[in-house]
Design a protein around this motif. Structure first.
Motif, short mmCIF file in Angstrom:
data_model
loop_
_atom_site.label_atom_id
_atom_site.label_comp_id
_atom_site.label_asym_id
_atom_site.label_seq_id
_atom_site.Cartn_x
_atom_site.Cartn_y
_atom_site.Cartn_z
N ALA A 1 32.81 44.67 21.09
CA ALA A 1 33.94 45.44 21.64
C ALA A 1 34.46 44.74 22.90
O ALA A 1 33.68 44.06 23.60
CB ALA A 1 33.48 46.85 21.99
N PRO A 2 35.74 44.89 23.20
CA PRO A 2 36.28 44.25 24.42
C PRO A 2 35.54 44.66 25.70
O PRO A 2 35.40 43.85 26.61
CB PRO A 2 37.74 44.73 24.46
CG PRO A 2 38.09 45.03 23.05
CD PRO A 2 36.81 45.53 22.43
N THR A 3 35.04 45.87 25.74
CA THR A 3 34.31 46.30 26.93
C THR A 3 32.97 45.58 27.08
O THR A 3 32.43 45.51 28.18
CB THR A 3 34.06 47.82 26.89
OG1 THR A 3 33.39 48.15 25.67
CG2 THR A 3 35.38 48.58 26.98
N ASP A 4 32.43 45.05 25.98
CA ASP A 4 31.17 44.30 26.04
C ASP A 4 31.39 42.85 26.45
O ASP A 4 30.47 42.20 26.93
CB ASP A 4 30.47 44.32 24.68
CG ASP A 4 30.03 45.70 24.27
OD1 ASP A 4 29.90 46.57 25.16
OD2 ASP A 4 29.84 45.93 23.05
N VAL A 5 32.60 42.32 26.23
CA VAL A 5 32.86 40.91 26.49
C VAL A 5 33.03 40.66 27.99
O VAL A 5 32.45 39.72 28.54
CB VAL A 5 34.10 40.43 25.70
CG1 VAL A 5 34.46 39.01 26.08
CG2 VAL A 5 33.81 40.51 24.21
N MET A 6 33.82 41.47 28.66
CA MET A 6 34.01 41.36 30.11
C MET A 6 33.86 42.75 30.73
O MET A 6 34.84 43.36 31.15
CB MET A 6 35.37 40.75 30.44
CG MET A 6 35.45 39.27 30.13
SD MET A 6 37.03 38.48 30.50
CE MET A 6 37.23 38.71 32.24
N PRO A 7 32.62 43.27 30.81
CA PRO A 7 32.44 44.66 31.24
C PRO A 7 32.88 44.93 32.67
O PRO A 7 33.40 46.00 32.96
CB PRO A 7 30.93 44.88 31.07
CG PRO A 7 30.33 43.54 31.04
CD PRO A 7 31.37 42.61 30.51
N HIS A 8 32.74 43.99 33.58
CA HIS A 8 33.09 44.22 34.98
C HIS A 8 34.26 43.33 35.41
O HIS A 8 34.47 43.13 36.61
CB HIS A 8 31.89 43.98 35.89
CG HIS A 8 30.70 44.81 35.51
ND1 HIS A 8 30.68 46.18 35.68
CD2 HIS A 8 29.51 44.47 34.96
CE1 HIS A 8 29.53 46.64 35.25
NE2 HIS A 8 28.80 45.64 34.80
N GLY A 9 34.96 42.76 34.44
CA GLY A 9 36.08 41.88 34.76
C GLY A 9 35.66 40.45 35.04
O GLY A 9 36.50 39.60 35.30
N ASP A 10 34.37 40.18 35.01
CA ASP A 10 33.89 38.81 35.23
C ASP A 10 33.79 38.09 33.89
O ASP A 10 33.36 38.68 32.89
CB ASP A 10 32.50 38.83 35.88
CG ASP A 10 32.54 39.45 37.27
OD1 ASP A 10 33.58 39.31 37.94
OD2 ASP A 10 31.53 40.07 37.66
N PRO A 11 34.16 36.81 33.86
CA PRO A 11 34.05 36.08 32.60
C PRO A 11 32.60 35.92 32.19
O PRO A 11 31.71 35.84 33.04
CB PRO A 11 34.70 34.73 32.90
CG PRO A 11 34.71 34.61 34.37
CD PRO A 11 34.68 35.98 34.94
N PRO A 12 32.35 35.88 30.89
CA PRO A 12 30.98 35.70 30.43
C PRO A 12 30.47 34.28 30.74
O PRO A 12 31.25 33.36 30.89
CB PRO A 12 31.07 35.93 28.91
CG PRO A 12 32.49 35.67 28.57
CD PRO A 12 33.29 36.01 29.79
N SER A 13 29.16 34.20 30.87
CA SER A 13 28.55 32.89 31.04
C SER A 13 28.73 32.14 29.73
O SER A 13 28.65 32.75 28.67
CB SER A 13 27.07 33.08 31.37
OG SER A 13 26.44 31.85 31.50
N PRO A 14 28.99 30.90 29.69
CA PRO A 14 29.15 29.85 30.70
C PRO A 14 30.58 29.64 31.18
O PRO A 14 30.84 28.69 31.92
CB PRO A 14 28.63 28.63 29.98
CG PRO A 14 28.98 28.85 28.57
CD PRO A 14 28.88 30.34 28.36
N LEU A 15 31.50 30.51 30.81
CA LEU A 15 32.88 30.37 31.29
C LEU A 15 32.98 30.60 32.80
O LEU A 15 33.89 30.09 33.44
CB LEU A 15 33.81 31.34 30.56
CG LEU A 15 34.09 31.02 29.10
CD1 LEU A 15 34.84 32.16 28.44
CD2 LEU A 15 34.87 29.74 28.97
N ASP A 16 32.03 31.35 33.37
CA ASP A 16 32.08 31.61 34.81
C ASP A 16 31.84 30.35 35.63
O ASP A 16 32.16 30.31 36.81
CB ASP A 16 31.10 32.71 35.19
CG ASP A 16 29.66 32.40 34.83
OD1 ASP A 16 29.40 31.34 34.23
OD2 ASP A 16 28.80 33.24 35.14
N GLU A 17 31.29 29.29 35.02
CA GLU A 17 31.06 28.02 35.72
C GLU A 17 32.38 27.37 36.15
O GLU A 17 32.40 26.58 37.08
CB GLU A 17 30.29 27.05 34.82
CG GLU A 17 28.91 27.50 34.47
CD GLU A 17 28.27 26.60 33.42
OE1 GLU A 17 28.85 25.56 33.07
OE2 GLU A 17 27.18 26.97 32.95
#
Length: 158
Positions: free
Chosen positions: A46-62
């Protein structure tokens, strides 16, 4: 050679030259557009599981602020589309074949990060393919397969 044959030859040469110029212009335009193109993976969550707090998922956050990231429901209620692209488009030189073969195209890292994020979100770990037995490097063919396998990580289809 008579005049009619010369004229036909000149026209054929001019037509071929125009076709080459048109093809080159199309390749330059496509290379420019590729740098601005979104790279997308569909994730079975679900979209809420992909970016739950608005932060990109790891490893995109790098990548920090170097990426634009969007999340939207996938068509047909089939999960979530996670899209990313570089804020600064890659230069045509870095998108060239030699740069891609050397692993210096910045888009390759984005492709890899999207695949890894998909794998982490769906399975909890980064799934890697088994090493082919021909990739041991004992033979010339094995070395070629090993080189192609290492370079394929950044060139995969999304």
């Amino acid at each position: 050679m008579n005049q009619l044959a010369r004229t036909a030859l000149v026209l054929a040469g001019a037509g071929a030259g125009a076709a080459v110029l048109r093809k080159a212009a199309s390749a330059r335009r496509r290379a420019r557009e590729d740098g601005e193109r979104w790279m997308v993976v569909t994730i079975n969550r679900a979209p809420t599981d992909v970016m739950p707090h608005g932060d990109p998922p790891s490893p995109l956050d790098e990548f920090g602020d170097a990426l634009e990231i969007t999340v939207r429901p996938a068509p047909g209620d089939r999960g979530t589309e996670l899209a990313a692209r570089l804020r600064e488009p890659a230069s045509p030189a870095s998108a060239s074949l030699p740069s891609r073969l050397a692993g210096k195209d910045p888009r390759q890292g984005v492709r890899r990060a999207l695949r890894e994020a998909k794998s982490l979100l769906e399975t909890g770990e980064v799934m890697l393919p088994d090493a082919p037995p021909t990739g041991r490097g004992d033979t010339v063919g094995g070395k070629v397969v090993g080189l192609a396998s290492r370079r394929a990580g950044g060139e995969g289809v999304l």
